[in-house]
Design a protein around this motif. Structure first.
Motif: not given
Length: 367
Positions: A112-122, A173-175
């Motif tokens: 794995p080489c990149y990771i993002i998250n929001d309130d619900k998921n990674v 940007p708007d998810k």
């Protein structure tokens, strides 16, 4: 929210004058090439460009890319370790800098080489596995088992493109969408994002192919969210797209290579200045440079200069929230180089400040 430049800013004023501002700076590293503990936390002085060490993890394997939760209380990292790669969650105390591991889950793909998250998921990009894995969040911020795995398929003409290599996942940007660059298939995949879905969190909306053998690596959005800038690792191309309704349309292509450059190179990272006026991109190999572009009113790019990164392997860089400093993480010369940044011209010059650190790969700011 942006990852590897996730920044939340608080300004301190006394008698109308700005005081010294110190922000937590988290740095992910490789631990298999030299003596590294994993994730390091520093205070970074945005007036002076100085570092003060706060804490580090112990025995965390190759936390090469990091993401910070919106409330700044949880740090997520990949653990890049071939077929046994994992994803980790840590409780984060921003005042002390202490990181306490919560749990790990299998990455569901190699390296794995990149990771993002929001309130619900990674959401994780698995490079060698050629897939994307989506993990849920428990109430304490720890990771659930994977809820969805999306496998890319295909190959390209370059020797490094024998299979799919997902190199990035990135929120619009708007998810509403997640964009994913695949170095192995020369394509950018645009997925509809349904954060509350039980299993089909990401659904493919469209795919854009780029030049064969170019190897799309990283991208970033314009400040208004209407344009995407895509850096291609294998040929040094920098493409500009308009973006609307989950569709990309190319409007310009330039390069990060200096006109007289001859030698091997690999494009790496790309970021826009806080004021949205300049774009920067790093290049590794024998180049080891930072290319600087002015963003014109029509959102196309005008090259300003190509300067030495003053180290080897500028894998990642970040611009501090004030826009006064640009920090470059050099994976192979084991240091972070701090440049002063002219907010008017966009030019960068050596500040003389350095942070010696084993194989730094990813930097993010907290508040």
């Amino acid at each position: 929210m942006k990852y590897c430049i996730a920044i939340v800013v608080s300004f301190l004023f006394s008698f109308g004058q700005a005081q010294t501002q110190k922000l937590p700076l988290l740095i992910g590293t490789y631990t298999n090439s030299c003596d590294s503990k994993g994730i390091y936390v520093y205070d970074f002085d945005t007036n002076r460009g100085d570092f003060v060490f706060k804490s580090a993890t112990e025995k965390v394997i190759n936390p090469s890319y990091l993401a910070l939760s919106k409330d700044q209380k949880i740090v997520y990292s990949v653990n890049e370790n071939g077929a046994v790669s994992t994803v980790s969650s840590f409780q984060f105390d921003s005042s002390s800098g202490k990181l306490t591991e919560l749990n790990q889950q299998k990455a569901q793909g190699a390296d794995p080489c990149y990771i993002i998250n929001d309130d619900k998921n990674v959401i994780v990009a698995n490079y060698s596995g050629g897939n994307i894995a989506v993990f849920g969040k428990n109430t304490n911020g720890s990771l659930t088992e994977a809820k969805q795995v999306l496998q890319h398929k295909g190959k390209g003409i370059h020797p490094r493109q024998v299979s799919a290599h997902v190199h990035m996942v990135y929120f619009s940007p708007d998810k509403k969408y997640i964009l994913s660059n695949d170095l192995g298939t020369d394509a950018v995949y645009i997925y509809e994002y349904h954060p509350n879905a039980a299993s089909e969190i990401m659904k493919l909306k469209s795919t854009v192919t780029v030049e064969s053998g170019s190897g799309p690596r990283h991208l970033t959005f314009s400040k208004d969210g209407k344009f995407v800038y895509l850096l291609q690792e294998l040929n040094g191309a920098l493409s500009v797209f308009s973006f609307a309704n989950g569709q990309l349309n190319k409007i310009q292509e330039t390069t990060i290579l200096a006109k007289d450059f001859k030698g091997n190179f690999t494009g790496a990272d790309i970021h826009i200045s806080p004021d949205g006026k300049f774009l920067y991109a790093s290049n590794r190999g024998e180049a080891n440079t930072i290319s600087i572009f002015k963003i014109l009113k029509n959102s196309q790019l005008q090259r300003q200069s190509v300067v030495s990164s003053l180290g080897k392997g500028p894998r990642n860089f970040v611009i501090d929230p004030t826009g006064k400093f640009l920090l470059v993480a050099h994976q192979y010369s084991n240091e972070v180089v701090v440049f002063k940044r002219d907010t008017v011209s966009g030019a960068i010059t050596d500040s003389g400040k350095r942070l010696e650190l084993c194989s730094p790969v990813c930097m993010i700011f907290g508040n």
